[in-house]
Every structure is written in C-alpha cells, then in structure tokens.
Design an enzyme around this catalytic site. Structure first.
Site, PDB file in Angstrom:
ATOM      1  N   GLU A  83      -0.638  -9.754  -0.781  1.00 33.90           N
ATOM      2  CA  GLU A  83      -2.050 -10.060  -0.525  1.00 33.90           C
ATOM      3  C   GLU A  83      -2.859 -10.084  -1.820  1.00 33.90           C
ATOM      4  O   GLU A  83      -3.734 -10.937  -2.000  1.00 33.90           O
ATOM      5  CB  GLU A  83      -2.621  -9.035   0.460  1.00 33.90           C
ATOM      6  CG  GLU A  83      -2.049  -9.208   1.861  1.00 33.90           C
ATOM      7  CD  GLU A  83      -2.367  -8.044   2.785  1.00 33.90           C
ATOM      8  OE1 GLU A  83      -2.891  -8.291   3.885  1.00 33.90           O
ATOM      9  OE2 GLU A  83      -2.074  -6.891   2.413  1.00 33.90           O
ATOM     10  N   GLY A 143       0.597  -5.441   0.703  1.00 32.04           N
ATOM     11  CA  GLY A 143      -0.620  -5.489  -0.098  1.00 32.04           C
ATOM     12  C   GLY A 143      -0.427  -6.134  -1.454  1.00 32.04           C
ATOM     13  O   GLY A 143      -1.368  -6.704  -2.019  1.00 32.04           O
ATOM     14  N   ALA A 171       0.852  -1.194   0.000  1.00 31.66           N
ATOM     15  CA  ALA A 171       0.000   0.000   0.000  1.00 31.66           C
ATOM     16  C   ALA A 171       0.886   1.242   0.000  1.00 31.66           C
ATOM     17  O   ALA A 171       2.055   1.195   0.387  1.00 31.66           O
ATOM     18  CB  ALA A 171      -0.904  -0.008   1.222  1.00 31.66           C
ATOM     19  N   GLU A 224       5.253  -5.515   7.329  1.00 32.96           N
ATOM     20  CA  GLU A 224       4.455  -4.590   8.139  1.00 32.96           C
ATOM     21  C   GLU A 224       4.907  -4.503   9.597  1.00 32.96           C
ATOM     22  O   GLU A 224       4.916  -3.411  10.190  1.00 32.96           O
ATOM     23  CB  GLU A 224       2.973  -4.989   8.084  1.00 32.96           C
ATOM     24  CG  GLU A 224       2.267  -4.611   6.793  1.00 32.96           C
ATOM     25  CD  GLU A 224       2.390  -5.674   5.712  1.00 32.96           C
ATOM     26  OE1 GLU A 224       1.625  -5.632   4.734  1.00 32.96           O
ATOM     27  OE2 GLU A 224       3.261  -6.559   5.858  1.00 32.96           O
TER      28      GLU A 224
END
Length: 259
Positions: A113, A110, A65, A133
């Site tokens: 993911e 992300g 992200a 993260e």
C-alpha cells in the site's frame, strides 16, 4: 529523528527516507507512522525537490504493518491505527514533490500500500508484492482496496486481494505497477538517477503536473481537461516558465527556482 526512520539530504535537493527496522522486516508501527508523517510535513515546507523512500537491508521493503501491535489492538484502537496509516499515505500521494519508492525486497500488505501511494516505483528484480491479509482473517486497511483497482483494474486487483497470491516484480512491471525492474545492487543508483532527472526540471512545472494528474484522476473527460488547462495557464505565469523559455531562446541551461 529516531533510528527507525533515516533521513538523508543529497545534492540536487533530493531526500532519501529509509525505513529502518530490518529486524522486523521494516514493518510499520504507530511510532514509525507518526515520524514518517512529521518528516513528510517538513519536506512539504522545504526546498526539497524529490523524495526517495526505501527500506533497510535487502530482504524487505516493508513487510506490512507490525502484527504484534495489531494483535494487541481493540477494534477502536485498530481503526485509529488504520486511519493514521491512511493519512500518511495520503500525505505521500498528495505531496507537491514526486516520491519515488525503491523497493528492495518484499512489499506485503501495508508495504504494498505504501508503494502504491508513491508517484513512481522502481523494484529490485527479486522483489515481490502481496496482500496476505485475508489469510489472517483481516483485510487491507491503508487504502489497498482503493488504489490497487485504480492501478490495474477491478478484476485483476480482486484476484490478488482475495487470494493473497504473490506478484513478482516482473509481473508488476507488466501490469504497469512498476516503472523499472533493476538488479538489487543497482536499485539505489537507478532511483537516484531518476530523482536527479526530475530535480533538474522546473519545480513549479513538476508541482502543477502532479496536481493535474492527481486531481484529474478522479474526474471524467472534459472536467479533467479543464483542470489541466487551468493549471497549465497558472504554470505559464511562473518565473520558472519565463526562465525556461528564455533559456531555450538563448540556448543555455535553465536555472529553475521553483517560483
């Protein structure tokens, strides 16, 4: 469509989506997620048979992200952003057409993911995956803590989630996360080769197979088998099924319509 998400519609009803923020290593921001969602919704209603998702350039598939946007978010704004990302990934996972991801570089947070939500995954040989993260005081929020344990088991998944260790393409292949590892200059052609193989199958059968696998994945034993049997019976009532059997009997190539 903006230049952040490029759309190509190729022959054989294959669509290619390219996340196009190479200057940001294709990081996901709010606008991009909104555009990806609306594009997927249009594809769902179209006659497209297979979707390929990749990133622009050769450095990154998606490097997570957009941290600049996350840093500016209040906790409530971050929650809204994460829910939006989760909704997009559920759209990908629940699409009635297979989604192949062509991973052309790093897939972090992300991006990892996003890849996990796709039906099939092909990676360039120098690609790698990680959930960094925890080193930022954060945690995965687009479904990574849910999908990775289901894909490779709780214990192995926790190692990568908690340590942030890099997972090479070859190791991801060994763990069953990746279907193929290829040379980077062959990535697009190999992804399209797989897409075209699927596009030549019965769209109705492909749709029911996806539904059976996705729905049955959450069910135990006989309940999953009951779902499979019901969907197989429905599939046998389609025009594609009749065409496939007739073509087999007549020793010709079937012409599937998806009905």
């Amino acid at each position: 469509m903006s230049n952040m998400l490029l759309y190509e519609e190729l022959e054989n009803k294959v669509a290619v989506l390219t996340i196009n923020r190479p200057d940001k290593l294709n990081a996901l921001n709010i606008s991009l997620l909104q555009e990806l969602a609306s594009t997927l919704e249009r594809i769902e209603q179209s006659d497209i048979r297979v979707v390929v998702i990749t990133g622009a350039g050769t450095k990154a598939f998606v490097a997570g992200a957009d941290l600049e946007e996350i840093a500016a978010c209040s906790p409530f704004e971050l929650w809204s952003f994460l829910r939006q990302g989760q909704n997009v990934l559920r759209l990908i996972e629940g699409l009635s057409k297979p989604v192949i991801t062509a991973i052309n570089g790093i897939a972090l947070g992300g991006g990892f993911e996003l890849a996990l939500a796709c039906s099939l995954r092909i990676a360039g040989e120098k690609s790698y995956f990680a959930f960094p993260e925890a080193s930022l005081g954060l945690m995965p929020g687009f479904g990574g803590t849910q999908r990775l344990p289901k894909a490779i088991g709780k214990t192995v998944a926790l190692e990568y989630l908690l340590t942030g260790s890099k997972l090479s393409a070859e190791e991801a292949y060994r763990l069953g996360l990746i279907n193929k590892v290829v040379k980077i200059d062959e990535l697009r052609s190999k992804a399209l080769e797989m897409a075209n193989k699927i596009a030549n199958q019965s769209p109705a059968a492909v749709r029911f197979i996806l539904q059976s696998v996705q729905g049955g994945y959450e069910l135990a034993g006989e309940r999953g088998e009951l779902l499979e049997a019901g969907l197989t019976a429905l599939c046998s009532a389609t025009e594609d099924s009749r065409e496939g059997l007739a073509a087999f009997k007549e020793r010709r190539k079937p012409v599937f319509t998806g009905c």
